[in-house]
Design an enzyme around this catalytic site. Structure first.
Site, short mmCIF file in Angstrom:
data_model
loop_
_atom_site.label_atom_id
_atom_site.label_comp_id
_atom_site.label_asym_id
_atom_site.label_seq_id
_atom_site.Cartn_x
_atom_site.Cartn_y
_atom_site.Cartn_z
N ASP A 160 0.83 -1.20 0.00
CA ASP A 160 0.00 0.00 0.00
C ASP A 160 0.86 1.24 0.00
O ASP A 160 2.01 1.20 0.42
CB ASP A 160 -0.83 0.04 1.29
CG ASP A 160 -2.09 -0.77 1.16
OD1 ASP A 160 -2.40 -1.22 0.06
OD2 ASP A 160 -2.75 -0.96 2.20
N LYS A 182 -4.21 2.62 -3.17
CA LYS A 182 -5.45 3.32 -3.51
C LYS A 182 -5.22 4.79 -3.19
O LYS A 182 -5.07 5.15 -2.03
CB LYS A 182 -6.62 2.83 -2.65
CG LYS A 182 -6.97 1.38 -2.84
CD LYS A 182 -8.05 0.95 -1.85
CE LYS A 182 -8.17 -0.56 -1.86
NZ LYS A 182 -8.68 -1.15 -0.64
N MET A 297 -8.49 9.75 8.15
CA MET A 297 -9.19 9.96 6.88
C MET A 297 -10.23 11.08 6.99
O MET A 297 -11.35 10.94 6.48
CB MET A 297 -9.89 8.67 6.44
CG MET A 297 -8.92 7.53 6.20
SD MET A 297 -9.74 6.03 5.64
CE MET A 297 -10.50 5.49 7.15
#
Ligand code: SAH
Length: 367
Positions: A160, A182, A297
């Site tokens: 990641d 991502k 986030m």
């Protein structure tokens, strides 16, 4: 290449990397951790390299190399693997000689056998395995001993963007690095495809390590991967990691609990704002809870979160600290208050990835 950092003082110096395969992530992680100013020239790059460019950690020119790219650089790294690699290498060597830039060191991304262990004979069709490794918040010193051992024993590394990229350097040549990053609202590999990648390689007899940032089970979709492996009868283990939810505040001087100040902390995703129908978090209860609130986030939704906390009774002067790019050379901290956030919106200079701490302990933040 493994001694690169030791040989050269790279802090502040210009490094040109030609090519952008996932295999270069370890080297790039190392260069950036050493404070080098890195430019990557390649028509296409691995997703995590694009992500580093979007986070302004490095510069990416999406084109072929040209001779002027060498101007002012201290180190040139040529990544193997492109079709025109031999030609490119020749022309680079000539260009470096012509420019009389004797202090340019031309390094090659290593393809020689690693020193960590000899390539394992992967038994096709034999029992492969998957290990989910929590890599910690980014500094290569903050992965666990067990996690690093798993990385060093892997045949395939599925990584990641927020994983500690530097641990990927010096891999033996047979090791495959697959970048499944991502980028928020950007390029990404769907989760179903990631699950397939893990299972396909394990079925081919490989030891697969799924390297993630922080801990795999904290907003890491780790359990989905565990379930997919179990359903496919693939042996799967999980190596816990140091989560950024605690480490990012800590690296900025903030304890998430502190005797006499606060008796607990809650880690919440800010992905869905309080007024978003997808949000299942009881923000009013959190506001009244009296515990430190740690938001992951949540850069975009911070003002709406702050407004909801205010409405729920949190004091306007409650300290807030936003810790960005924790555990990297780019770590920054911005401090504000719940009231200011609700009133004025996200202050300039706050950009993801960031961990936000809301509560009295945030006053301990060291800028
Ligand atoms: N599993 C990870 C979290 C994944 S969700 C963990 O346990 O740490 C991704 C979010 O984690 C980012 O949006 C950001 O909020 C946070 N994050 C991860 N690494 C970070 C870092 N180095 N600095 C600041 N925030 C980070």
């Amino acid at each position: 290449m493994s001694d690169l950092g030791a040989q050269l003082q790279l802090g502040g110096r210009q490094v040109l990397v030609v090519g952008g395969p996932a295999r270069a992530l370890g080297l790039l992680g190392r260069l950036l951790d050493r404070g080098a100013r890195v430019t990557v020239v390649a028509p296409q790059v691995a997703t995590s390299i694009q992500d580093l460019a979007e986070r302004h950690a490095l510069t990416w020119h999406a084109r072929a190399y040209t001779a002027t790219d060498l101007d002012g650089i201290a180190l040139l790294v040529v990544c193997p693997g492109s079709d025109d690699e031999p030609e490119l290498r020749d022309s680079l060597q000539r260009a470096a000689a012509d420019a009389n830039t004797a202090d340019i060191l031309i390094a090659e991304l290593e393809t020689r056998p690693g020193t960590l262990r000899e390539p394992a004979a992967a038994t096709a069709g034999g029992p492969g395995s998957v290990a989910l490794v929590g890599g910690g918040p980014g500094d290569p010193g903050l992965i666990t001993v067990a996690g690093l051992a798993a990385v060093h024993g892997a045949d395939v590394l599925v990584v990641d963007r927020l994983a500690p990229l530097e641990v990927l350097r010096d891999l033996p040549p047979h090791v495959e690095v697959i970048d499944v990053a991502k980028i928020p609202r950007g390029r990404f590999t769907p989760q179903e495809r990631i699950n397939e990648v893990l299972i396909e390689h394990a079925r081919a007899g490989k030891r697969v390590v799924r390297l993630k940032g922080g801990d795999s089970f904290v907003f890491g979709r780790g359990m989905e991967e565990v379930i997919a492996c179990r359903e496919a009868d693939i042996p799967v283990e999980v190596v816990p990691g140091v989560t950024s939810a605690v480490a990012a505040p800590e690296l900025a001087g903030i304890p998430v609990t502190h005797r006499g100040v606060v008796q607990g902390f809650a880690v919440v995703s800010g992905h869905a704002a309080p007024d978003d129908p997808r949000s299942t978090v009881d923000w009013a209860a959190l506001a009244a809870s009296g515990v430190t609130i740690v938001i992951l986030m949540g850069v975009e939704t911070l003002p709406r979160i702050a407004a909801t906390l205010l409405a729920g009774g949190r004091a306007a002067q409650t300290p807030v600290a936003c810790v960005m790019e924790a555990a990297s050379a780019r770590q920054r901290v911005v401090s504000t208050t719940v009231g200011a956030l609700a009133r004025e919106g996200t202050p300039d200079g706050i950009a993801p990835p960031a961990v936000t701490v809301i509560g009295d302990v945030a006053a301990f933040a060291v800028p």
